[in-house]
Design a protein around this motif. Structure first.
Motif, PDB file in Angstrom:
ATOM      1  N   LEU A  84      -9.344 142.020  75.351  1.00 21.17           N
ATOM      2  CA  LEU A  84     -10.087 141.704  76.583  1.00 21.17           C
ATOM      3  C   LEU A  84     -10.972 140.492  76.341  1.00 21.17           C
ATOM      4  O   LEU A  84     -11.502 140.307  75.242  1.00 21.17           O
ATOM      5  CB  LEU A  84     -10.955 142.884  77.003  1.00 21.17           C
ATOM      6  N   PRO A 139     -17.362 165.612  90.003  1.00 19.14           N
ATOM      7  CA  PRO A 139     -16.775 166.758  89.297  1.00 19.14           C
ATOM      8  C   PRO A 139     -15.249 166.782  89.453  1.00 19.14           C
ATOM      9  O   PRO A 139     -14.712 166.208  90.403  1.00 19.14           O
ATOM     10  CB  PRO A 139     -17.398 167.976  89.998  1.00 19.14           C
ATOM     11  N   LEU A 161      -1.228 143.982  80.690  1.00 25.50           N
ATOM     12  CA  LEU A 161      -2.436 144.472  80.010  1.00 25.50           C
ATOM     13  C   LEU A 161      -2.322 145.980  79.760  1.00 25.50           C
ATOM     14  O   LEU A 161      -2.716 146.495  78.709  1.00 25.50           O
ATOM     15  CB  LEU A 161      -3.646 144.166  80.891  1.00 25.50           C
ATOM     16  N   GLY A 188      -3.471 157.307  83.664  1.00 29.62           N
ATOM     17  CA  GLY A 188      -2.158 157.957  83.613  1.00 29.62           C
ATOM     18  C   GLY A 188      -1.067 156.945  83.279  1.00 29.62           C
ATOM     19  O   GLY A 188      -0.123 157.247  82.535  1.00 29.62           O
ATOM     20  N   TYR A 236     -18.205 150.563  85.380  1.00 28.17           N
ATOM     21  CA  TYR A 236     -16.810 150.626  85.836  1.00 28.17           C
ATOM     22  C   TYR A 236     -16.424 149.321  86.532  1.00 28.17           C
ATOM     23  O   TYR A 236     -15.366 148.750  86.270  1.00 28.17           O
ATOM     24  CB  TYR A 236     -16.632 151.827  86.777  1.00 28.17           C
ATOM     25  N   ILE A 243      -7.816 145.495  72.702  1.00 29.74           N
ATOM     26  CA  ILE A 243      -6.646 145.131  73.524  1.00 29.74           C
ATOM     27  C   ILE A 243      -6.775 143.690  74.020  1.00 29.74           C
ATOM     28  O   ILE A 243      -6.181 143.314  75.027  1.00 29.74           O
ATOM     29  CB  ILE A 243      -6.435 146.117  74.700  1.00 29.74           C
ATOM     30  N   LEU A 260     -15.811 146.651  84.121  1.00 27.39           N
ATOM     31  CA  LEU A 260     -14.528 146.828  83.418  1.00 27.39           C
ATOM     32  C   LEU A 260     -13.389 146.234  84.251  1.00 27.39           C
ATOM     33  O   LEU A 260     -12.520 145.528  83.737  1.00 27.39           O
ATOM     34  CB  LEU A 260     -14.251 148.308  83.163  1.00 27.39           C
TER      35      LEU A 260
HETATM   36  N1  LIG Z   1     -10.413 148.168  82.536  1.00 24.78           N
HETATM   37  C1  LIG Z   1      -9.543 147.677  81.690  1.00 24.78           C
HETATM   38  O1  LIG Z   1      -9.766 146.632  81.146  1.00 24.78           O
HETATM   39  C2  LIG Z   1      -8.282 148.395  81.388  1.00 24.78           C
HETATM   40  C3  LIG Z   1      -8.070 149.696  81.877  1.00 24.78           C
HETATM   41  N2  LIG Z   1      -7.000 150.404  81.573  1.00 24.78           N
HETATM   42  C4  LIG Z   1      -6.921 151.813  81.943  1.00 24.78           C
HETATM   43  O2  LIG Z   1      -7.304 152.018  83.287  1.00 24.78           O
HETATM   44  C5  LIG Z   1      -8.156 153.156  83.341  1.00 24.78           C
HETATM   45  C6  LIG Z   1      -8.910 153.180  84.611  1.00 24.78           C
HETATM   46  O3  LIG Z   1      -7.950 153.361  85.609  1.00 24.78           O
HETATM   47  P1  LIG Z   1      -8.349 153.653  87.114  1.00 24.78           P
HETATM   48  O4  LIG Z   1      -9.353 152.663  87.540  1.00 24.78           O
HETATM   49  O5  LIG Z   1      -7.086 153.678  87.890  1.00 24.78           O
HETATM   50  O6  LIG Z   1      -9.016 155.054  87.037  1.00 24.78           O
HETATM   51  P2  LIG Z   1      -8.501 156.461  86.415  1.00 24.78           P
HETATM   52  O7  LIG Z   1      -9.411 156.833  85.344  1.00 24.78           O
HETATM   53  O8  LIG Z   1      -7.061 156.457  86.139  1.00 24.78           O
HETATM   54  O9  LIG Z   1      -8.837 157.455  87.617  1.00 24.78           O
HETATM   55  C7  LIG Z   1      -8.493 157.140  88.946  1.00 24.78           C
HETATM   56  C8  LIG Z   1      -7.705 158.281  89.574  1.00 24.78           C
HETATM   57  O10 LIG Z   1      -8.370 159.504  89.311  1.00 24.78           O
HETATM   58  C9  LIG Z   1      -8.756 160.140  90.533  1.00 24.78           C
HETATM   59  N3  LIG Z   1     -10.059 160.753  90.297  1.00 24.78           N
HETATM   60  C10 LIG Z   1     -11.254 160.147  90.094  1.00 24.78           C
HETATM   61  N4  LIG Z   1     -12.204 161.024  89.814  1.00 24.78           N
HETATM   62  C11 LIG Z   1     -11.608 162.243  89.841  1.00 24.78           C
HETATM   63  C12 LIG Z   1     -12.087 163.562  89.637  1.00 24.78           C
HETATM   64  N5  LIG Z   1     -13.382 163.793  89.338  1.00 24.78           N
HETATM   65  N6  LIG Z   1     -11.197 164.571  89.722  1.00 24.78           N
HETATM   66  C13 LIG Z   1      -9.908 164.335  90.011  1.00 24.78           C
HETATM   67  N7  LIG Z   1      -9.408 163.116  90.221  1.00 24.78           N
HETATM   68  C14 LIG Z   1     -10.249 162.075  90.150  1.00 24.78           C
HETATM   69  C15 LIG Z   1      -8.732 159.071  91.555  1.00 24.78           C
HETATM   70  O11 LIG Z   1      -8.439 159.693  92.760  1.00 24.78           O
HETATM   71  P3  LIG Z   1      -9.195 159.292  94.138  1.00 24.78           P
HETATM   72  O12 LIG Z   1     -10.643 159.016  93.765  1.00 24.78           O
HETATM   73  O13 LIG Z   1      -8.488 158.090  94.607  1.00 24.78           O
HETATM   74  O14 LIG Z   1      -9.032 160.484  94.963  1.00 24.78           O
HETATM   75  C16 LIG Z   1      -7.623 158.172  91.040  1.00 24.78           C
HETATM   76  O15 LIG Z   1      -6.370 158.686  91.402  1.00 24.78           O
HETATM   77  C17 LIG Z   1      -8.966 153.034  82.078  1.00 24.78           C
HETATM   78  O16 LIG Z   1      -9.625 154.214  81.730  1.00 24.78           O
HETATM   79  C18 LIG Z   1      -7.874 152.666  81.100  1.00 24.78           C
HETATM   80  O17 LIG Z   1      -7.220 153.840  80.658  1.00 24.78           O
HETATM   81  C19 LIG Z   1      -5.910 149.842  80.766  1.00 24.78           C
HETATM   82  O18 LIG Z   1      -4.695 150.182  81.345  1.00 24.78           O
HETATM   83  C20 LIG Z   1      -5.923 148.334  80.675  1.00 24.78           C
HETATM   84  C21 LIG Z   1      -7.249 147.703  80.558  1.00 24.78           C
END
Ligand SMILES: NC(=O)C1=CN([C@@H]2O[C@H](COP(=O)(O)OP(=O)(O)OC[C@H]3O[C@@H](n4cnc5c(N)ncnc54)[C@H](OP(=O)(O)O)[C@@H]3O)[C@@H](O)[C@H]2O)[C@@H](O)CC1
Ligand SMILES: Nc1ncnc2c1ncn2[C@@H]1O[C@H](COP(=O)(O)OP(=O)(O)O)[C@@H](O)[C@H]1O
Ligand SMILES: [K+]
Length: 494
Positions: free
Chosen positions: A209, A135, A27, A59, A6, A207, A9
């Motif tokens: 990268l 989880p 991006l 999202g 992660y 994409i 990434l």
């Molecule tokens: N890397 C790249 O090159 C690119 C990446 N890109 C995109 O970005 C994505 C990654 O985005 P990301 O880092 O924002 O993480 P993401 O998956 O949206 O989750 C974070 C949110 O989830 C939550 N959360 C976590 N665990 C949880 C659980 N078990 N159950 C419930 N909630 C949980 C967490 O909440 P918190 O831990 O803060 O409470 C936070 O709010 C990647 O998959 C791709 O789609 C592309 O746009 C462009 C190029």
């Protein structure tokens, strides 16, 4: 391509943005747009798409997809978490863009009821991607439960929600995708059988990268057309058979001449200058009739000085005393790395001291059962990989852990995940073909890691190509051998 953690990434995302003088927001637009294009190519007119967005960047990608769908007049509904206290900045930005033009299509997760599940044509899962930790929480279980009930086609962006990039985890409650659009880089958990039924068919979505020079990953890398192109060497028109080495395939027994024959025929189709079949006299007629281009050697007449050759040993050989003696003799005296498969592996499993005799850089090609016979029972493909890594480093050998995403595990600690191949190979005899291909490549002086990587890829690619005309169920190992011609034609055209 490296398989990233992660943190890597995130670093690659930042690196790409700075190299290309772009922003993370652009991006995300690129990622979402690319997913939208894949969807648009595959959906029927009038399909209703429901996009489920979490509050992170996954999202955000979902919101980009939805905006493009709506702009193109595809019926689309977006579902969001009512609690917006933890949204990422990029998500907020995308939300304001879509809200501006299409406010009436935005709903709360709670609005997605069981009546609606029945009317979805396509569900796009953008709840959680690479940022998933631990989880499922924050009400995600309930919404994913409903989504999983739907009869609609289920598509995940980047990863099925609830699956982490690399951590071992319970699969309880996670989204069950039929297709996963893998964004820009491979993630380890997508490539292991334990999670296959949650990932569905993987569609890689480039994409743009960029990976920093010198980047390495403990998870290894994938084998794709680009890596194969860098290994494959085309032939000079001035070359002759002496330039392409001699490949010796050893095996066969009264009831299993066929296994040796498959390996021999695969070697003949893989380019070595000479292919020798070394087996018991009972196999002579079969071998000479079905593979007249090969030279047959009775294993009892096999001379001690012939150990100065490249050997693939095991297919159909049996595990009797004579086979054991021959294997021991070869391992003790071989001047080159050898390819060990099938009964050669079973014999080593029964006579563990042989492990220490294996020449450095030799290649072992166990399927999971052979692997466990050799190294003890393993509870998962991850555990098998850990053992393979230890053995490869300790004994300085290459372990080819066979399966849908065959892993080539090297003494330097690198792991190559093969991406070619399909279930047409899930048939007896496929492994014998692989042994023939790899031995032939070694005879042609490819170094053993290259021979293993290229051989595994060619073998899988052949299955893909022959399946196009024969149908996966009907393909037999001999078809995989014939398919090698198509693969080499492709390689020559690269
Ligand atoms: N890397 C790249 O090159 C690119 C990446 N890109 C995109 O970005 C994505 C990654 O985005 P990301 O880092 O924002 O993480 P993401 O998956 O949206 O989750 C974070 C949110 O989830 C939550 N959360 C976590 N665990 C949880 C659980 N078990 N159950 C419930 N909630 C949980 C967490 O909440 P918190 O831990 O803060 O409470 C936070 O709010 C990647 O998959 C791709 O789609 C592309 O746009 C462009 C190029
Ligand atoms: N579903 C699959 N997808 C891709 N490759 C597969 C699949 N099933 C089997 N294979 C490949 O087919 C070969 C089977 O080898 P093995 O089990 O040793 O066969 P045999 O001993 O019967 O010749 C391996 O290279 C394996 O990776
Ligand atoms: K997802």
């Amino acid at each position: 391509m490296w398989i990233l953690s992660y943190q890597q990434l995130l670093d690659v995302e930042q690196f790409t943005a700075s190299q290309q003088s772009t922003t993370l927001s652009q991006l995300m637009e690129r990622a979402g747009r690319a997913c939208f294009e894949v969807l648009l190519r595959n959906i029927q007119p009038g399909c209703r798409v429901h996009v489920f967005c979490g509050s992170g960047n996954n999202g955000g990608d979902g919101l980009v997809v939805a905006r493009h769908l709506l702009e193109n007049e595809v019926p689309c509904f977006v579902y969001l978490n009512a609690d917006r206290t933890h949204c990422s900045d990029l998500f907020e930005e995308q939300l304001s863009l879509i809200q501006m033009d299409f406010p009436k299509f935005i709903m709360k997760w709670e609005d997605f009821t069981s009546e609606i599940t029945n009317s979805c044509d396509i569900l796009v899962d953008a709840l959680l991607g690479a940022g998933c930790t631990g989880p499922l929480r924050s009400g995600l279980q309930e919404i994913i439960f409903l989504m999983n009930q739907s009869q609609g086609i289920k598509v995940s962006l980047d990863l099925p929600s609830g699956l982490s990039v690399d951590a071992h985890m319970s699969v309880e409650g996670i989204f069950k995708a039929e297709y996963t659009l893998v964004l820009g880089a491979w993630k380890r958990n997508l490539l292991h059988p334990e999670y296959a039924e949650y990932c569905g068919t993987l569609i890689f979505v480039p994409i743009g990268l960029e990976f920093p020079e010198g980047l390495r990953s403990i998870y290894g890398c994938t084998v794709d057309t680009e890596s194969v192109r860098s290994i494959y060497r085309s032939r000079s028109n001035f070359s002759h058979k002496g330039d392409y080495g001699k490949s010796f395939l050893i095996g066969g027994s009264l009831s299993m001449c066929g296994a040796l024959l498959l390996a021999v025929r695969a070697s003949l189709r893989s380019g070595s200058g000479y292919t020798y079949a070394v087996g018991p006299d009972e196999c002579r007629v079969v071998l000479q009739t079905a593979a007249p281009e090969a030279i047959f050697l009775d294993k009892d007449d096999f001379e001690a000085d012939q150990v100065h050759q490249v050997f693939g040993i095991g297919p159909g050989m049996g595990t009797g005393a004579e086979s054991l003696a021959l294997l021991r003799h070869l391992l003790q005296n071989s001047c080159f790395p050898v390819v060990l498969d099938a009964d050669a592996l079973n014999l080593i499993g029964q006579n563990r001291e042989l492990m220490e005799l294996i020449p450095p850089m030799s290649i072992l090609t166990p399927h999971p059962k052979e692997f466990d016979r050799l190294f003890g029972l393993h509870a998962s493909s991850f555990a098998r990989l850990d053992t393979a890594l230890q053995i490869a480093k300790k004994n300085k050998i290459i372990v080819v852990v066979k399966g849908h995403r065959t892993q080539i595990v090297c003494p330097d600690g690198n792991i190559y995940y093969n991406l070619s191949g399909n279930a047409a190979l899930a048939k007896a005899g496929s492994g014998d073909v692989l042994t023939g291909v790899i031995t032939s490549l070694m005879a042609q002086n490819y170094d053993p890691i290259q021979a293993a990587v290229l051989g595994v890829w060619i073998h899988g690619r052949s299955a893909e190509l022959v399946s196009l005309t024969k149908g996966i169920e009907s393909v037999v190992a001999s078809d995989i051998i014939e398919g090698l011609c198509l693969v080499y034609s492709e390689l020559n055209a690269l």
